[in-house]
Design a protein around this motif. Structure first.
Motif, PDB file in Angstrom:
ATOM      1  N   LEU A   4      -0.988  90.261  16.014  1.00 19.96           N
ATOM      2  CA  LEU A   4      -2.184  91.020  16.391  1.00 19.96           C
ATOM      3  C   LEU A   4      -3.251  90.840  15.322  1.00 19.96           C
ATOM      4  CD1 LEU A   4      -0.545  94.371  17.539  1.00 19.96           C
ATOM      5  CD2 LEU A   4      -1.410  92.564  19.004  1.00 19.96           C
ATOM      6  N   SER A   5      -4.491  90.623  15.752  1.00 21.86           N
ATOM      7  CA  SER A   5      -5.593  90.523  14.794  1.00 21.86           C
ATOM      8  C   SER A   5      -5.939  91.916  14.271  1.00 21.86           C
ATOM      9  CB  SER A   5      -6.816  89.894  15.463  1.00 21.86           C
ATOM     10  OG  SER A   5      -7.350  90.771  16.436  1.00 21.86           O
ATOM     11  N   MET A   6      -6.754  91.942  13.213  1.00 24.01           N
ATOM     12  CA  MET A   6      -7.207  93.225  12.670  1.00 24.01           C
ATOM     13  C   MET A   6      -7.973  94.004  13.741  1.00 24.01           C
ATOM     14  SD  MET A   6      -8.602  91.814   9.005  1.00 24.01           S
ATOM     15  CE  MET A   6      -8.831  93.425   8.278  1.00 24.01           C
ATOM     16  N   HIS A  66      -8.340  98.435  17.839  1.00 29.97           N
ATOM     17  CA  HIS A  66      -8.540  98.821  19.242  1.00 29.97           C
ATOM     18  C   HIS A  66      -7.407  99.722  19.725  1.00 29.97           C
ATOM     19  CE1 HIS A  66      -9.555  98.734  23.431  1.00 29.97           C
ATOM     20  NE2 HIS A  66      -8.411  98.156  23.745  1.00 29.97           N
ATOM     21  N   ILE A  67      -6.178  99.419  19.300  1.00 28.11           N
ATOM     22  CA  ILE A  67      -5.021 100.242  19.693  1.00 28.11           C
ATOM     23  C   ILE A  67      -5.182 101.664  19.153  1.00 28.11           C
ATOM     24  CG2 ILE A  67      -2.539 100.554  19.347  1.00 28.11           C
ATOM     25  CD1 ILE A  67      -2.323  97.470  19.319  1.00 28.11           C
ATOM     26  N   ILE A 125     -17.098  81.867  14.189  1.00 26.85           N
ATOM     27  CA  ILE A 125     -17.013  82.824  15.298  1.00 26.85           C
ATOM     28  C   ILE A 125     -15.605  83.414  15.429  1.00 26.85           C
ATOM     29  CG2 ILE A 125     -17.277  83.128  17.783  1.00 26.85           C
ATOM     30  CD1 ILE A 125     -19.892  82.781  16.346  1.00 26.85           C
ATOM     31  N   ASP A 126     -14.575  82.565  15.325  1.00 20.04           N
ATOM     32  CA  ASP A 126     -13.206  83.071  15.476  1.00 20.04           C
ATOM     33  C   ASP A 126     -12.860  84.087  14.387  1.00 20.04           C
ATOM     34  OD1 ASP A 126     -12.661  81.666  17.766  1.00 20.04           O
ATOM     35  OD2 ASP A 126     -11.848  79.939  16.732  1.00 20.04           O
ATOM     36  N   LYS A 127     -13.349  83.854  13.175  1.00 16.63           N
ATOM     37  CA  LYS A 127     -13.073  84.790  12.081  1.00 16.63           C
ATOM     38  C   LYS A 127     -13.891  86.078  12.241  1.00 16.63           C
ATOM     39  CE  LYS A 127     -11.674  81.190   8.855  1.00 16.63           C
ATOM     40  NZ  LYS A 127     -11.916  80.514   7.575  1.00 16.63           N
ATOM     41  N   GLY A 140     -13.898  92.036  16.238  1.00 15.71           N
ATOM     42  CA  GLY A 140     -13.529  92.202  17.640  1.00 15.71           C
ATOM     43  C   GLY A 140     -14.286  91.276  18.580  1.00 15.71           C
ATOM     44  N   ASP A 141     -13.858  91.282  19.853  1.00 11.41           N
ATOM     45  CA  ASP A 141     -14.397  90.351  20.848  1.00 11.41           C
ATOM     46  C   ASP A 141     -15.876  90.585  21.135  1.00 11.41           C
ATOM     47  OD1 ASP A 141     -11.785  89.384  21.156  1.00 11.41           O
ATOM     48  OD2 ASP A 141     -11.330  90.925  22.629  1.00 11.41           O
TER      49      ASP A 141
END
Length: 559
Positions: A23-25, A30-31, A101-103, A109-110
């Motif tokens: 899971l990303s940060m 979000h959780i 962008i990915d970082k 977040g998205d």
């Protein structure tokens, strides 16, 4: 494809050890935010220990604690090491390179990752328009053939860049795992309130609210307010034209350097007034949308965006349309467009980034002095970080950022054939925006909670609608040009019919391009089809196993 459950973690091939890299940060945030938002009262009548903080079934507990003053702020702290690495790659080095962008998505977040991806893409897409617009402005201003070519290129460009963005966006969100997000199962937004009931689709307990009451609030409160605001915006516009007429008359009488400079003053004042009115109306639109009490965050955003866009389009573009099609003064149109663009860009950069950054620096110095008096041992302790970040401004979302890009897109696509330097000014604005937005995300604002997104949402529809309006506008401007008008001196009816025919042809070309260019790249479509096939096969196997098990059970009972 199915939701991740911790109880089934062993079934996921990338989940190793404690799942730190799975899971990303942003996913972890979000959780946590999801669980906090879904803490709702059931049988409680008040917050324990605070009888004045009333609760009713379905009420968000965290939201009630905020309104009661029991909870002042809730935000995730920045990860200092991760933020340092990200900011170094992102904006510390001024160089010609793509953003990480990915970082950015991994950390913020998205939703924020998609915004910066769109900002970067839009900036690159403006470069062809700027490269063509500069020589056209200086060398081909009165050439009819090149005038038509530039307007046609403008219309094709506005269609192609949006269709290509859809492909680029779908590739990004597929890589992030959010392309297949299902809106039907979206959780109620934290601000949604109503009587506690059962969701007929999911079977979960959640607040319910009458759609009839919501419609009454929309059509009897929000719509009249929006109409009144539009009337006020048009009234202010007419005052601007009175000032413009006075400045022109004064210049004709005096013919001095001062009177020539005075010609720009009404446009500058009006540009500042537009920005102030836009910001005041934004707060009113947020209040009204909250009052409407929409269940889903997506529905809430759609109504908010619609309110703000209608007002901003009238407030920002009505004067330009009036100058172009009522006054028929293309020289004044170029002057007003240039003034609006330059003034709004300077104001936005100052208000959104430079001023908050300067105020934050001053605030940080005071807080550090205050924390040192607490005799904290470590040089930069967690306590100091909390004190620093709680004084930062709260990032309210990407709404204002997308709105600024939308208005820029409108200036370029609607009127750039009259003022071709608009694209160049937009490129310069976006380049500075890339760095100023990165700076404010890392240094000015609290770290926002991450939100998953599969696209830029309703803003895509807004940009496409502006593209359609630009076809009509550019065709009308072509019909007003002296070169075209001289070709139809005998019959204005033929001129009108010719312009309408060209407009329909360009609209047809626009829709054909949108149809021909797929929204998703071929490889993404193949992967999605394979996922669907594998899901169906897995379901078949599961059903077959269940039938076999039932058959064996029946045989065992019979024996």
């Amino acid at each position: 494809m199915r939701p991740f459950l911790y109880s089934n973690r062993a079934e996921y091939k990338d989940f190793l050890g404690d799942g730190e890299d799975f899971l990303s940060m942003a996913d972890c945030q979000h959780i946590i935010k999801h669980e906090l938002d879904n803490l709702r009262a059931q049988d409680e009548t008040s917050i324990p220990g605070y009888p004045q903080s009333k609760l009713y079934p379905g009420k968000s507990i965290v939201r009630r604690m905020k309104t009661s003053g029991l909870l002042l702020q809730i935000f995730p702290l920045h990860d200092k090491e991760e933020l340092k690495r990200l900011s170094f790659q992102w904006y510390h080095q001024i160089k010609l390179a793509y953003q990480p962008i990915d970082k950015i998505r991994h950390y913020f977040g998205d939703t924020i990752g998609l915004y910066f991806g769109f900002l970067e893409y839009f900036t690159l897409a403006l470069i062809p328009m700027a490269l063509i617009g500069v020589p056209y402005y200086f060398f081909a201003w009165e050439d009819y053939d090149k005038y038509v070519i530039f307007a046609t290129f403008n219309l094709v460009w506005s269609t192609v860049i949006l269709e290509v963005w859809k492909r680029h966006s779908s590739a990004m969100t597929y890589r992030w795992g959010t392309l297949l997000m299902k809106k039907e199962f979206e959780e109620p937004r934290p601000g949604f309130h109503g009587v506690l009931g059962i969701n007929p689709v999911t079977g979960k307990k959640e607040p319910t609210y009458s759609s009839l009451k919501r419609q009454f609030r929309v059509y009897l409160v929000s719509v009249p307010f929006v109409c009144l605001s539009l009337y006020f915006a048009i009234y202010v516009m007419m005052i601007y034209f009175d000032l413009e007429h006075w400045a022109i008359s004064y210049n004709h009488e005096q013919q001095s350097t001062f009177s020539s400079l005075l010609l720009f003053v009404p446009s500058i004042i009006y540009a500042i007034v537009i920005e102030v009115m836009n910001r005041i109306y934004r707060y009113a639109a947020e209040f009204l949308t909250n009052y409407e009490n929409h269940r889903l965050e997506s529905s809430h955003q759609n109504h908010l965006v619609l309110k703000v866009l209608v007002f901003n389009i009238v407030n920002c573009f009505a004067s330009l349309f009036y100058i172009a099609f009522v006054m028929c003064d293309l020289k004044l149109l170029r002057q007003s467009l240039a003034t609006l663009l330059i003034t709004s860009q300077i104001l936005n950069q100052f208000v959104e980034a430079l001023l908050p950054f300067w105020m934050q620096k001053r605030s940080n110095k005071k807080i550090k002095k205050k924390v040192k008096t607490l005799k904290v041992d470590t040089e930069f302790s967690l306590l100091e970080q909390i004190h620093l970040e709680k004084e930062m401004d709260t990032y309210v979302g990407t709404f204002d950022d997308y709105l600024e890009l939308f208005l820029l897109f409108g200036y370029v696509s609607l009127f750039s054939c009259v003022y071709p330097l608009a694209a160049l000014l937009a490129v310069l604005n976006n380049v500075t925006e890339l760095y100023s937005d990165a700076l404010k995300m890392c240094c000015v604002f609290k770290r926002p909670f991450a939100q998953p997104s599969s696209s830029i949402g309703v803003w895509m529809l807004a940009f496409e609608t502006m593209g359609i309006i630009s076809v009509v506008t550019n065709c009308a401007l072509l019909g007003m040009s002296p070169q075209v008008d001289s070709m139809f001196q005998e019959s204005k009816r033929d001129l009108f019919l010719t312009v309408v025919a060209i407009e329909h042809a360009l609209l047809a070309l626009k829709f054909i391009l949108a149809f021909v260019i797929p929204n998703k790249p071929y490889d993404i479509r193949v992967k999605l089809a394979r996922l669907e096939f594998e899901s169906m096969e897995a379901l078949k196997q599961k059903q077959q196993m269940k039938l076999s098990f039932d058959s064996l059970t029946e045989d065992a009972i019979d024996s």
